[in-house]
Design an enzyme around this catalytic site. Structure first.
Site, PDB file in Angstrom:
ATOM      1  N   LYS A 249     -22.678  -6.321 -28.438  1.00 32.94           N
ATOM      2  CA  LYS A 249     -21.934  -6.018 -27.681  1.00 32.94           C
ATOM      3  C   LYS A 249     -22.528  -7.148 -26.240  1.00 32.94           C
ATOM      4  O   LYS A 249     -22.168  -6.675 -25.738  1.00 32.94           O
ATOM      5  CB  LYS A 249     -21.650  -4.231 -27.461  1.00 32.94           C
ATOM      6  CG  LYS A 249     -21.204  -4.073 -25.886  1.00 32.94           C
ATOM      7  CD  LYS A 249     -21.136  -2.725 -26.317  1.00 32.94           C
ATOM      8  CE  LYS A 249     -20.534  -2.448 -25.455  1.00 32.94           C
ATOM      9  NZ  LYS A 249     -18.513  -1.476 -25.756  1.00 32.94           N
ATOM     10  N   ARG A 250     -23.943  -7.159 -27.140  1.00 34.24           N
ATOM     11  CA  ARG A 250     -24.525  -8.111 -25.950  1.00 34.24           C
ATOM     12  C   ARG A 250     -23.864  -8.782 -25.374  1.00 34.24           C
ATOM     13  O   ARG A 250     -23.840  -9.837 -24.759  1.00 34.24           O
ATOM     14  CB  ARG A 250     -25.968  -7.891 -26.255  1.00 34.24           C
ATOM     15  CG  ARG A 250     -26.908  -7.096 -25.757  1.00 34.24           C
ATOM     16  CD  ARG A 250     -28.477  -7.238 -26.374  1.00 34.24           C
ATOM     17  NE  ARG A 250     -28.309  -6.501 -27.834  1.00 34.24           N
ATOM     18  CZ  ARG A 250     -29.000  -6.740 -28.697  1.00 34.24           C
ATOM     19  NH1 ARG A 250     -29.994  -8.003 -28.404  1.00 34.24           N
ATOM     20  NH2 ARG A 250     -29.089  -5.734 -30.175  1.00 34.24           N
TER      21      ARG A 250
END
Ligand code: GLU
Length: 489
Positions: A249-250
């Protein structure tokens, strides 16, 4: 085959991840195919990171995918007494012991081992404390954890994984490990063994990141005298990005089911897509069916699924395939079903769900949509008047004079048409052809500028479809504006 009982045991420490959803799906397919049971269980023993919000996200998104539990959803934090009872039994039988080492001591030990290039492993300092020593340490207010005593002579732990074949680990390398934290809360893999055995889980199908826990869990089963109840294990490969990096997600990857849902992917798409991550139905099993082009419903997947056919190598996330599948499922929806999914969430600001034009716009752009969120962009010119530019209005084989004549004559001809005739695309087409013929023009002098005037785009549905969708007033207004732009120097 016996009727299997399987489970998905997510920790509610984040939103439902695509990988967890795929694990849930494979468990579900395996259970349904073999007339067994699929159970959802929440492993919420990480008190700091587990939240009710994540719990709800996981359960509601699994439900959205059509994956519901066949039994009450249990939470481990509500079953602490059960785990504590099992831990006490292990203590009594000396198969586990109290460990008073502090986090700092353990960390220092770990650093020393790493420096010496040794695998980190508990040294066993508290293994054989006498009653007196224990009493003394307790007095010092040290709160002990409980460690499992790994038998010295245990040797190699062997595991026959249903996907990966035989995997081994030397028990000597594992070292005595913590099963209960100092706050009397179990580690999830200890609680997991007890739950799996009480829920009579026959097959544990989970991500390959759990392989090392499996060896610990086998030792726990053995210590608890539950060797006969050790389930079968199947570890699923990871899902990687197309560059083989981890999905994160980062990094901006879409990783949660909620994100896919918000972008406008349908549950049937995700089910179809996830099932084909590391598995594909065999051709021989699909006799009599036409080439399916990778399209499979949950029901078809259920009848075709075979756990032993799941591959070992990492699955690659293929966005084009996801979009292809979603486009397919979107096209299959009836217009009003699609409208209900678009409205109001995927509608650009200022647009109204009740607008008649919306249904017509949906009819016309549906085939080009890959996801629900594409709608606003694909259809924006239905709701917002285009900005006119001369170049766009003139077809490459035409010129300004012919385009002016074509647009002018069309506007005049169409203004004579009754409102009710705009409902019939055949009537509209007749008029355009009439203009071409009577004015001795080419199709490109009429069809192109009318289309460009109505949409303001290089590519769009046909002029006839646009006239029909926009209706008399709006169409004539746009044609006038386009003529004006064309007449300007
Ligand atoms: N709670 C673990 C997780 O969320 C799953 C453990 C298991 O499937 O046994 O990764």
């Amino acid at each position: 085959m016996i009727k299997p009982i399987v489970r998905i045991a997510p920790s509610p420490t984040g939103k439902l991840h695509l990988g967890t959803a795929r694990t849930a799906l494979f468990n579900y397919l395996f259970a349904r195919k073999n007339k067994g049971k699929f159970i959802i269980r929440l492993e919420d023993t990480d008190k700091k990171r587990s939240t009710l919000k994540y719990e709800k996200n996981i359960i509601s998104n699994l439900k959205w995918l059509g994956l519901e539990s066949d039994a009450k959803i249990e939470r481990q934090m509500e079953r602490l007494k059960i785990y504590q009872k099992y831990a006490s039994k292990l203590l009594k039988e000396k198969k586990a012991y109290l460990c008073f080492c502090s986090a700092q001591e353990l960390d220092e030990e770990r650093q020393r081992q790493l420096k010496r290039k040794q695998p980190p492993r508990y040294c066993g300092k508290c293994r054989d404390l006498s009653k007196k020593e224990i009493a003394k340490l307790k007095k010092e207010d040290r709160r002990p954890t409980i460690r499992l005593r790994v038998p010295d002579d245990r040797g190699t732990i062997k595991l026959k994984d249903l996907i990966r074949g035989e995997i081994k680990e030397n028990a000597g390398l594992i070292g005595d490990f913590v099963i209960m934290k100092s706050n009397e809360v179990p580690l999830f893999f200890f609680a997991g063994v007890i739950d799996d055995s009480l829920q009579k889980i026959t097959h544990v199908i989970r991500g390959e990141d759990h392989i090392s826990n499996t060896f610990n869990q086998i030792l726990i089963y053995e210590a608890l005298g539950l060797k006969k109840e050790i389930p079968e294990f199947a570890h699923l490969p990871m899902i990687l990005n197309s560059d083989r990096s981890k999905m994160s997600k980062r990094k901006g990857d879409t990783t949660t089911v909620e994100d896919f849902k918000n972008l406008g992917y349908l549950p049937e798409t995700l089910i179809n897509f996830m099932a084909l991550l590391s598995w594909h139905p065999r051709r021989d099993d699909q006799k009599g069916k036409e080439d399916k082009d990778e399209i499979y419903s949950l029901q078809e997947l259920t009848s075709l699924f075979k756990l032993e056919e799941v591959g070992k190598s990492a699955a690659i996330f293929d966005k084009n395939k996801l979009d292809y599948l979603n486009g397919y499922y979107l096209r299959r929806l009836k217009n009003d079903e699609l409208k209900n999914l678009i409205c109001p969430k995927h509608l650009a600001e200022g647009w109204k769900c009740e607008d008649k034009i919306l249904e017509r716009a949906i009819t016309l752009v549906k085939d080009r949509m890959k996801k629900l969120s594409d709608f606003s962009e694909l259809a924006d010119y239905f709701f917002e008047e285009p900005v006119y530019n001369k170049e766009l209005l003139i077809f490459k084989k035409s010129d300004e004079i012919y385009t002016q004549r074509g647009l002018g004559a069309t506007t005049e001809e169409l203004s004579k048409l009754k409102e009710s005739d705009w409902e019939k695309q055949g009537r509209l087409e007749e008029r355009l052809r009439k203009v071409v013929k009577e004015e001795k023009l080419n199709n490109g002098d009429v069809f192109w500028p009318v289309r460009a005037a109505l949409s303001g785009r290089e590519a769009s549905p046909s002029p006839v479809e646009l006239l029909w969708a926009l209706g008399k007033n709006e169409s004539l207004k746009r044609l006038d504006k386009a003529l004006e732009a064309l007449n300007k120097n």
